[in-house]
Design an enzyme around this catalytic site. Structure first.
Site, PDB file in Angstrom:
ATOM      1  N   ASP A 415     -49.058  48.595   7.717  1.00 20.71           N
ATOM      2  CA  ASP A 415     -47.612  48.774   7.712  1.00 20.71           C
ATOM      3  C   ASP A 415     -47.076  48.809   9.145  1.00 20.71           C
ATOM      4  O   ASP A 415     -47.815  49.027  10.108  1.00 20.71           O
ATOM      5  CB  ASP A 415     -47.272  50.073   6.989  1.00 20.71           C
ATOM      6  CG  ASP A 415     -45.878  50.073   6.375  1.00 20.71           C
ATOM      7  OD1 ASP A 415     -45.109  49.143   6.658  1.00 20.71           O
ATOM      8  OD2 ASP A 415     -45.569  51.006   5.620  1.00 20.71           O
ATOM      9  N   GLU A 418     -43.233  46.588  13.905  1.00 23.92           N
ATOM     10  CA  GLU A 418     -42.017  45.879  14.332  1.00 23.92           C
ATOM     11  C   GLU A 418     -41.269  46.621  15.442  1.00 23.92           C
ATOM     12  O   GLU A 418     -40.637  46.002  16.283  1.00 23.92           O
ATOM     13  CB  GLU A 418     -41.055  45.685  13.155  1.00 23.92           C
ATOM     14  CG  GLU A 418     -41.661  45.045  11.928  1.00 23.92           C
ATOM     15  CD  GLU A 418     -42.201  46.064  10.940  1.00 23.92           C
ATOM     16  OE1 GLU A 418     -42.779  45.653   9.927  1.00 23.92           O
ATOM     17  OE2 GLU A 418     -42.047  47.288  11.205  1.00 23.92           O
ATOM     18  N   ASP A 481     -39.259  46.829   2.502  1.00 23.68           N
ATOM     19  CA  ASP A 481     -38.540  47.882   1.786  1.00 23.68           C
ATOM     20  C   ASP A 481     -37.251  47.356   1.157  1.00 23.68           C
ATOM     21  O   ASP A 481     -36.220  47.232   1.822  1.00 23.68           O
ATOM     22  CB  ASP A 481     -38.219  49.037   2.733  1.00 23.68           C
ATOM     23  CG  ASP A 481     -39.472  49.667   3.319  1.00 23.68           C
ATOM     24  OD1 ASP A 481     -40.566  49.393   2.792  1.00 23.68           O
ATOM     25  OD2 ASP A 481     -39.355  50.432   4.287  1.00 23.68           O
TER      26      ASP A 481
END
Length: 764
Positions: A415, A418, A481
């Site tokens: 995950d 970024e 998400d």
């Protein structure tokens, strides 16, 4: 990024220098060098106190033309760089007198003006011009924010561009301003987790901008008839990639930037997650797994999200001793249930984690220019960032994860990656602007290579959120998400199709949506979509995604489509092989296979799953709308046929979805519904859909690991006879199926006589 105020004027403080006059073109043997003045050269005085633009044209691979536009060459190159697989293809260079210079690679030629204003045409062997660059488009630019280099390519009438990574807005990029810059922005804005500086034209060419830093695109915006891309600095490097088919463009592009690794066949099965902030322990996990088994909902992977670790400790890779006091025993118990296990990780180290002090002391965390460890409080209190440019930090991070693998973990959800700062120093001296996007590549590569080392090539898989060009080498990627609504379901699909058009072979998304709790209708529709994706995961944020949490019908729908996906595994595993060998994605937008059909241009609510199945997720409670290309397509779930080209609007119950087989296709259905990895050739059924007279098709059925070919069949139609022959490998039992008629094979052969009066559903 825009530099002009309308067509005629520049923005305040902007100075644009263009290649106004080609001074000379030099034959470099395998390249052309163009020297162009930024003013017309009328006399010698015009050569003084004037900038010059240098343009190099070369060919790193067959069918690929490279262009480098430079102002000052003396700028230090700090990296990082995309790892490109140049084949050193021989380029034919011609510099005739009085005519344009040419450089040819495969079927693509760069035609360069040798006098007058700069002009570059990209031309096919038939003489057609794909796109061109002129002196009005190519430029070096001074702005209040520093220097930039810009390029513009002509857009043909009716030409459409796709790609640029994962984008949640319209699939067609015309009319959009896009910055290639990774961000953690959800799925409902212009931001994206996976940014790729590559765009694909439905005219059968692509353009890859070889810059990991921010690349700004103005696609039919700053100039309506051009696509523009620009980068900060003194040079711009890009590659024009020929097709002529859009799928051929992806083949060449992924040959250049890397093909997707093969994924294990168990990964195609259903993944179930704890969800994010929900309460769970081993008893909760066991209740979910037993609940799935009791309801005949086959499960392949169980995923532990963030709170498998202690709060405020992410990521220290230590199981929370309160909720999971016996992790090795628990993992063994899960393996006894024939499940694989995935755990959540990220590259951030919270200050409270014992790894923070260790990483800081050893110099494994990114630092500020003053030498302090870079920290902030977003996501985890006082967290630092692993510096993957440091080989020792790379090995340190892998060693921490290796402990988990040896405990029994099988895969990692990689995950984040970024939120990468640009006011920092990197161990290898990399440019922070270029590292912002490229960090995702190093992070996922580090984890993926560890999995290959520990589990073996072909058995490694991550569940990654961030990526840039080349990230397709480390599958699988999921959409991030999203909200739990029909609108977000459509956003996720557009993001996946855009990513597929950027060369990513495998893709997934959170079934039911991540944020919030979906109502039963949304969940059931998303289940069908999710299980007709390359990879399928039930995951949420603050609520569980077990089907019985919604209603009894949700259980039925999940069972139906999980069983269907398992039966489709011979077909899906073969599509996965093709993605790894040729770079053509498993899920893909319609325009890849039907580039000449104007009706598929903006068809972003449907897709092809493999080359022969059309899927149109139902994005409303009951109504589906989708486009059927030319020919007679067959509804796989009902056997009904639909003849195109036309748009279809129809009602579907929750356990139904438009799933259509392409005319003339043969879909291999497996014999098992309980798991995705099994002997696909044993009991395989070859379902033939509307074959043309005289047609012949080779069908390969993969081995259980998806790595080889277990059986090969040749399927022919001659007049009223459809015949299938086992031509390679073995299959203990197999059958031929057409319009509900099933013929068991007699040894190596099975046939169906279309002229015979046979009741549908009969067996011979």
């Amino acid at each position: 990024m825009k530099f002009t105020d309308g067509y005629w004027q520049t923005l305040p403080g902007v100075e644009i220098l263009r290649p106004r006059d080609v001074e000379s073109v030099v034959d470099g043997g395998d390249h052309l060098l163009v020297y162009a003045s930024t003013v017309p050269l009328r006399h010698r005085g015009d050569t003084l106190n004037r900038p010059m633009i240098t343009i190099r044209v070369d060919a790193p691979a067959e069918g690929v033309i490279g262009v480098r536009i430079e102002h000052f060459r003396g700028v230090r190159d700090r990296g990082p760089h995309f790892a490109l697989a140049s084949t050193g293809a021989a380029a034919e260079v011609h510099l005739p007198e009085g005519g344009p210079a040419t450089l040819t690679s495969g079927g693509l030629t760069a035609r360069v003006a040798t006098d007058g204003p700069w002009r570059l045409e990209l031309v096919r062997a038939d003489g057609s011009v794909l796109t061109e660059s002129t002196d009005r488009g190519t430029a070096v630019i001074s702005t209040p924010d520093g220097p930039f280099v810009r390029e513009q390519h002509s857009l043909g009438i009716g030409e459409h561009l796709y790609g640029l990574g994962e984008r949640f807005g319209p699939l067609v990029k015309n009319g959009q301003s896009i910055d290639v810059w990774n961000a953690d922005g959800g799925t409902a804005s212009e931001q994206a987790y996976k940014n790729v500086p590559f765009h694909l034209s439905d005219r059968g060419y692509g353009v890859f901008v070889d810059h990991p830093e921010r690349v700004s695109y103005e696609i039919a915006t700053e100039v309506a008839s051009r696509t523009q891309f620009s980068v900060a600095g003194q040079h711009l490097q890009y590659y024009v990639i020929d097709g002529p088919d859009p799928k051929d463009v992806l083949r060449r592009y992924t040959a250049l930037t890397g093909r997707p690794a093969a994924v294990p066949t168990w990964s195609y099965g259903l993944w179930l997650s704890t969800s994010f902030t929900t309460d769970y322990d081993e008893a909760t996990v066991t209740s979910f797994i037993e609940g799935m088994a009791e309801r005949d909902l086959p499960l392949s992977v169980f995923h532990f999200d963030c709170f498998w670790m202690r709060q405020f400790h992410w990521s220290d890779f230590v199981w929370d001793p309160v909720t999971f006091p016996d992790p090795e025993g628990m993992l063994a118990r899960l393996h006894e249930r024939d499940l694989k296990v995935c755990v959540w990780i990220n590259p951030y180290i919270a200050q409270r984690s014992h790894l923070f002090a260790e990483g800081a002391e050893k110099g494994y965390l990114v630092t500020t220019p003053s030498g302090d460890v870079w920290q902030w409080d977003m996501w985890q209190a006082g967290m630092g960032l692993v510096d993957f440019t440091n080989p020792d930090a790379w090995a340190w991070y892998q060693d921490k994860l290796r402990v988990l693998l040896r405990q029994g973990v099988d895969a990692f959800k990689t995950d984040f990656g970024e939120r990468i700062p640009t006011d920092v120093l990197w161990h290898d001296g990399s440019d922070p602007q270029r590292m912002h996007n490229y960090y995702a590549q190093l992070y996922n590569q580090c984890v993926f290579e560890l999995l290959e080392d520990e589990r073996g090539a072909g058995d490694a898989v991550v569940f990654a959120r961030s990526a840039t060009a080349g990230g397709q080498q480390f599958p699988v990627h999921w959409g991030g998400d999203c909200e739990s609504t029909f609108t977000a379901m459509a956003e996720s699909l557009r993001g996946g199709l855009s990513l597929a058009a950027s060369g990513f072979g495998f893709w997934s998304h959170d079934i039911g949506g991540f944020e919030g709790t979906p109502d039963p209708a949304v969940f059931k529709r998303w289940v069908a979509f999710g299980l007709l994706s390359s990879h399928s995961r039930l995951h949420g944020s603050s609520s569980y995604r077990v089907p019985w949490a919604f209603d009894d019908e949700a259980v039925h729908v999940t069972r139906r489509f999980t069983h269907l996906k398992h039966r489709l595994m011979p077909y899906l595993a073969r599509a996965g092989q093709f993605a790894s060998s040729d770079g053509v994605p498993v899920m893909r937008p319609m325009m890849l296979d039907f580039p000449g059909d104007r009706s598929v241009v903006a068809a972003d609510t449907q897709y092809l799953l493999g080359g022969d199945l059309l899927v149109a997720p139902v994005l409303h409670e009951s109504t589906a709308e989708y486009y059927v290309p030319a020919g007679t397509w067959t509804q796989v779930l009902t056997g009904q046929t639909v003849t195109g080209p036309r748009w279809v609007r129809e009602e579907h119950a929750f356990d139904s979805v438009p799933l259509l087989a392409r005319p003339g296709s043969v879909i291999a259905f497996g014999s098992r519904t309980d798991r995705p990895d099994y002997a696909y050739a044993d009991g395989v059924e070859l379902h033939v859909f509307e074959p043309a007279d005289g047609s012949e098709l080779i069908v390969e059925v993969p081995t259980p690991d998806g790595a080889g070919c277990a059986a090969e069949f040749t399927v022919r139609r001659s007049g009223d006879l459809i015949e299938a022959t086992l031509t390679r490998g073995s299959s203990p039992a197999w059958a031929l199926v057409h319009r509900g008629v099933r013929c068991e094979a007699d040894g190596a052969r099975a046939s169906i006589d279309l002229s015979a009066e046979i009741d549908p559903g009969s067996t011979r």
